[in-house]
Design a protein around this motif. Structure first.
Motif, PDB file in Angstrom:
ATOM      1  N   VAL A  49       0.836  -1.195   0.000  1.00 17.73           N
ATOM      2  CA  VAL A  49       0.000   0.000   0.000  1.00 17.73           C
ATOM      3  C   VAL A  49       0.878   1.255   0.000  1.00 17.73           C
ATOM      4  O   VAL A  49       1.787   1.391   0.821  1.00 17.73           O
ATOM      5  N   THR A  50       0.568   2.145  -0.945  1.00 19.13           N
ATOM      6  CA  THR A  50       1.326   3.400  -1.030  1.00 19.13           C
ATOM      7  C   THR A  50       0.450   4.628  -0.759  1.00 19.13           C
ATOM      8  O   THR A  50       0.976   5.655  -0.333  1.00 19.13           O
ATOM      9  N   GLU A  51      -0.847   4.546  -1.021  1.00 17.40           N
ATOM     10  CA  GLU A  51      -1.702   5.718  -0.844  1.00 17.40           C
ATOM     11  C   GLU A  51      -3.059   5.336  -0.244  1.00 17.40           C
ATOM     12  O   GLU A  51      -3.629   4.293  -0.594  1.00 17.40           O
ATOM     13  N   ILE A  52      -3.552   6.193   0.644  1.00 20.07           N
ATOM     14  CA  ILE A  52      -4.928   6.109   1.143  1.00 20.07           C
ATOM     15  C   ILE A  52      -5.553   7.473   0.902  1.00 20.07           C
ATOM     16  O   ILE A  52      -5.080   8.482   1.446  1.00 20.07           O
ATOM     17  N   SER A  53      -6.597   7.516   0.095  1.00 22.46           N
ATOM     18  CA  SER A  53      -7.236   8.785  -0.251  1.00 22.46           C
ATOM     19  C   SER A  53      -8.752   8.653  -0.082  1.00 22.46           C
ATOM     20  O   SER A  53      -9.419   7.973  -0.867  1.00 22.46           O
ATOM     21  N   LEU A  54      -9.275   9.287   0.955  1.00 20.65           N
ATOM     22  CA  LEU A  54     -10.704   9.213   1.261  1.00 20.65           C
ATOM     23  C   LEU A  54     -11.226  10.640   1.518  1.00 20.65           C
ATOM     24  O   LEU A  54     -11.643  11.002   2.603  1.00 20.65           O
ATOM     25  N   ASP A  55     -11.196  11.438   0.499  1.00 19.03           N
ATOM     26  CA  ASP A  55     -11.588  12.845   0.581  1.00 19.03           C
ATOM     27  C   ASP A  55     -13.109  12.967   0.615  1.00 19.03           C
ATOM     28  O   ASP A  55     -13.814  12.393  -0.225  1.00 19.03           O
ATOM     29  N   ASN A  56     -13.624  13.699   1.624  1.00 18.15           N
ATOM     30  CA  ASN A  56     -15.047  14.065   1.658  1.00 18.15           C
ATOM     31  C   ASN A  56     -15.963  12.835   1.591  1.00 18.15           C
ATOM     32  O   ASN A  56     -16.868  12.752   0.774  1.00 18.15           O
ATOM     33  N   LYS A  57     -15.740  11.879   2.481  1.00 17.45           N
ATOM     34  CA  LYS A  57     -16.537  10.645   2.479  1.00 17.45           C
ATOM     35  C   LYS A  57     -17.446  10.540   3.708  1.00 17.45           C
ATOM     36  O   LYS A  57     -17.951   9.472   4.015  1.00 17.45           O
TER      37      LYS A  57
END
Length: 953
Positions: A49-57
């Motif tokens: 895993v390199t990225e976790i992106s959970l914008d405006n959830k």
């Protein structure tokens, strides 16, 4: 199959989050790899895993330390959610992390030292509730390119000199961080810096000349600080500068001519300072300027002739200065201008004809100048205009019939000019019109009956003209009319009974005309607070209620008027009696006298009984006070003093209050403003009524004394001696929300624009969410209302008055005498409280929804126009069927084409909060999230943090 370490870490991360919209449904134990999880990216070679992106959830809950198990993660992006709690210190183990974005959440507590994240390039933790000292450790993250720490609750302090170590910085956001002192010189060594944003702090000193070293700078945001001195000529060296806002400071002097060389400027704002002199001539050559706002300064002379000629101007506000000469001709030359505000200057001469081509104009205010001549015909036909204000000039000529094209108009204000001629019947086409003010002109002829088509009209002022003929009965169709003034004309005929059918009417002035006949009896049915029918030719009886309400002066100068001799006002009135009293009427009068004598005797007897009971009560109360108030007492001249913040207080100074400093009085006591002699600032002191001492002291101490949140009012101390009790709070300069909503800066100009109202709504929601969700034991306020939301000097809201607050947990176990106590204010009380005393957080949500409705509509929770027994919630519910109806209830004093979308979003949130069934209302966490999504972007610059671009007066 056993779970991989990374899958296990992510599932633990998920377990500590609340996911009401099920965005994380794909995060399952039986997945072969976490690389298929929503918002998760992996290295294609290693599968890590390199990225976790959970914008405006819409996520809430807290961050799990398990994230530290993801050794290869480079990006953790979780902005615009409702995540709370602290940042786990274990995050330091993610040594490959390059991006950490937690902005716009509800995170709190002191920041852990994250100096271990040496690879970090982007750090944005702004718009949270982090407290404690400013995080000086960020100076160790020398790879940082973008740093956002603003809009948190740090302790007051200075900008650390060590930030100058961050040589790669291109974006620095420190707004709203309780910073004081001067900007350290080391900041001006950051040669790569493009954005410098330190607005909304207490930065002092002169505007720094060294800023010229930042040759990459394209945006400066230093508004709302304490900067002083002149604008240095060195600023002109920043050839890439596009936006500068140094508004709301204490700067003065002339603008250097060289500022006109900043050819890339798109935004130039320095309103509310003390600048003077003329504008540099170079401003006339700008090619990119969009927003120009310099109101409330002392600029003088002529505006450069070509100003706006080559610029795509959308907003210009040069109001409240001393500009003179001809009005600038080319402000709308490129056809983009929406807001032209130039009120309160000394412009003279005529308006250029080309303004008639400015079809984009929404708000045009050039009142309070010395402009003359005829208003160009085409200027009456502006299809997008919401407000036209030409008042207090010397314009002549008439209103062109083509005004019927301006169908978007909400306000037409032409008072105090030399306009003449008949009013065109085309005024009746302006069906959105709410204010029509034409007073003190030379208009003549009859009042057109077509005005009756204006069913949104609330204020009609036609006084001091030469109108003749009858008052049109069609006015009855103006069902929202509140204020009607037709005084000082030559109107004749009778007062039409139709006026009695305008149920919303509050003020009526028909004085100094030639009206005749009798006063309609039905006028008494209106709930008038002001009436003036003086100096006409009226005859007959004055209705009793109107005489008692308006007084003699409202009817003088009508020789044929008389009064009923049985009226209580007969003995003091200067009018003749219409007829002699009959025996029956005298008998009725005698009965009243006898009744009053009996009532007075009963009051004396009851008063004696109450005095005896009160003395017994006071004896027991003293004992109860000592038992109920459990605190660590300090002594200060025999006063019992409890301090909750480090602040030196003199009890004698606190408790010897001057009545001239009284600023409010309510159900729990009187409130005074007090400037402490030792220079520690201004405080508000509440002196409690004796009957409220025990409950209010105990409740406010146990809640406010322990709370630390920027949107909750600070309680500094409590003092008690004998029968006297005092609470010492931080002083809030701008009063409460209700006052600010209904205050006018000047005639027709409200104090709170939509941007301020939105920030108030969001801040108050965050404070209430903190009480409900983030306190160790959730607190229910129980009396949320606009008068209990106070505003500091920057209009930051703070929830106050916790005298009836309760702890949510274990509510049913509290003493019956406490839980059965009804709390709340009419108009704000949730409907379920009519049949149950089971108060929950959702009761506060309902009350907050009413406050949102106040902010959106500008109305009070209870008004006569809603109908008997109805309130604002009911009234709004009757206007939600069509978009047209919805637009009608938005506060017309602030609405324009650029902001209804944001206002409607907040209106939707308010309707959700005021749903009748409590379980269908959102939580305050959800309310905060929805309000974040309703941010009025059309009022902001390109900054991601929603900085105000201009104040639209």
């Amino acid at each position: 199959m056993p779970l991989t370490v990374e899958t296990e870490a992510l599932l633990e991360f998920k377990n500590q989050l609340e996911d009401p919209l099920n965005y994380l449904d794909s995060w399952k134990k039986d997945s072969d790899s976490p690389c298929g999880f929503l918002g998760v990216s992996c290295d294609p070679n290693t599968g890590l895993v390199t990225e976790i992106s959970l914008d405006n959830k819409n996520l809430s809950g807290s961050l799990s330390p398990s994230i530290s198990m993801l050794q290869s993660v480079t990006s953790l992006v979780l902005p615009s959610n409702s995540i709370s709690g602290e940042i786990p210190w274990e995050l330091n183990n993610c040594t490959n992390l390059r991006v950490l974005n937690l902005t716009g959440n509800n995170m709190n507590g002191s920041l852990p030292d994250l100096s271990g994240l040496r690879s970090l390039e982007i750090l944005d933790i702004s718009e949270n509730y982090f407290s404690g000292g400013f995080p000086n450790w960020v100076a160790n993250l020398t790879q940082l390119v973008s740093l956002g720490l603003g809009d948190n609750d740090y302790d007051e302090g200075e900008i650390p000199e060590s930030l100058g170590n961050l040589k790669n910085l291109t974006w620095l956001f420190l707004a709203g961080s309780n910073l004081r002192g001067e900007i350290p010189e080391s900041i001006f060594e950051l040669s790569a810096l493009g954005t410098l944003d330190i607005c909304r702090n207490n930065i002092s000193g002169n505007f720094p000349k060294s800023i010229s070293k930042l040759q990459s700078l394209w945006k400066i945001e230093l508004y709302q600080n304490n900067l002083t001195g002149e604008l240095p000529v060195e600023l002109a060296d920043l050839s890439l500068l596009q936006e500068i806002d140094i508004s709301m400071n204490q700067m003065f002097g002339k603008l250097p001519e060289q500022i006109g060389n900043l050819k890339n400027l798109t935004v130039f704002q320095l309103y509310e300072n003390n600048f003077s002199g003329e504008l540099p001539l170079g401003f006339g050559d700008f090619r990119h300027l969009k927003s120009f706002s310099i109101y409330r300064n002392s600029f003088s002379g002529q505006v450069p002739e070509n100003f706006g000629r080559f610029s795509p101007l959308t907003t210009i506000d040069i109001s409240e200065n001393q500009f003179s000469g001809g009005f600038p001709k080319f402000l709308c030359a490129t056809g983009n201008l929406q807001f032209l505000l130039a009120l309160e200057n000394n412009f003279s001469g005529e308006l250029a004809d080309n303004y008639g081509e400015c079809k984009s104009l929404e708000r045009l205010r050039i009142n309070q100048n010395n402009l003359s001549g005829k208003i160009p015909d085409r200027l009456w036909a502006l299809p997008s205009a919401k407000m036209i204000d030409f008042s207090d000039n010397e314009f002549s000529g008439g209103i062109s019939p083509i005004i019927g094209i301006s169908t978007s108009l909400n306000e037409l204000v032409l008072s105090n000019n030399r306009l003449s001629g008949k009013l065109p019947m085309e005024l009746g086409k302006l069906t959105q019109l709410e204010r029509l003010h034409l007073s003190n002109n030379e208009f003549s002829g009859e009042i057109p009956s077509e005005i009756g088509y204006l069913n949104q009209l609330s204020s009609l002022h036609l006084e001091e003209n030469s109108f003749t003929g009858k008052i049109p009965g069609e006015l009855r169709q103006c069902v929202r009319l509140v204020d009607l003034n037709l005084a000082l004309n030559s109107l004749s005929g009778i007062i039409p009974n139709a006026i009695s059918q305008i149920n919303s009417l509050n003020s009526l002035n028909l004085s100094r005309n030639e009206l005749e006949g009798s006063i309609p009896e039905n006028l008494q049915k209106l709930k008038l607070s002001s009436i003036d029918l003086s100096k006409n030719q009226l005859t007959g009886k004055i209705p009793v209620y109107l005489l008692s309400m308006g007084g003699d002066q409202a009817f003088v100068g009508n020789k044929g008027l008389c009064i009923d001799g049985s009226s209580e006002t007969a003995s003091i009135s200067g009018f003749a009696v219409c007829s002699r009293n009959s025996l029956h009427k005298r008998f009725i009068g005698n009965k009243r006298v006898i009744f009053c004598i009996i009532l007075a005797a009963l009051i004396v007897i009851l008063g004696g009984l109450l005095l005896v009971s009160y003395r017994n009560f006071k004896h027991s109360e003293a004992t109860e006070m000592e038992n109920d108030l459990k605190w660590d007492k300090k002594t200060n001249h025999n006063w019992k003093l409890e301090s909750f913040h480090p602040m030196e207080l003199d009890a004698e100074e606190i408790c010897n209050l001057d009545e001239e400093k009284l600023i409010g009085s309510g159900g729990t006591g009187k409130v005074y403003r007090l400037d402490l002699k030792k220079g520690v600032g201004t405080v508000a002191v509440k002196q409690l009524w004796n009957g409220n001492r025990v409950k209010v002291l105990a409740t406010e101490m146990n809640t406010l004394g322990k709370i630390r949140h920027k949107n909750i009012l600070k309680l500094y101390a409590c003092l008690l001696r004998g029968g006297s009790s005092f609470l010492v709070f931080e002083y809030m300069e701008n009063g409460n929300v209700f006052q600010a909503l209904h205050r006018e800066i000047k005639a027709g100009e409200v104090e709170l624009d939509w941007y301020k109202r939105y920030r108030i709504a969001l801040g108050a929601a965050k404070g209430l969410a903190y009480l409900h969700h983030d306190c160790p034991r959730p607190i229910i306020h129980r009396d949320i209302k606009s008068t209990n939301i106070l505003l500091d000097e920057n209009y930051e809201p703070k929830i106050a008055d916790f005298g009836v607050a309760k702890i949510a947990e274990g509510f049913s176990s509290q003493r019956e005498s406490e839980t059965s106590c009804f709390a709340g204010t009419h108009g704000y009380i949730a409907p379920e409280l009519a049949y149950t005393l089971d108060v929950t957080e959702k009761s506060d949500v309902y009350s907050f929804g009413v406050v949102l409705l106040e902010l959106v509509t500008g109305k009070s929770p209870i008004e006569d126009e809603y109908g008997e027994g109805k309130d604002l919630v009911y009234w709004v519910s009757t206007h939600l069927n069509t978009l047209e109806d919805v637009l009608k209830i938005l506060d017309n004093k602030i609405v324009s084409n650029s902001i209804p979308d944001g206002m409607i979003k907040v209106l939707k949130i308010a309707t959700l909060c005021t749903i009748k069934l409590p379980n269908l209302r959102p939580s305050m966490k959800d309310v905060v999230k929805m309000l974040v999504d309703a941010e009025p972007h059309t009022f902001t610059s390109p900054s991601k943090h929603g900085k105000k671009e201009t104040v639209l007066v």
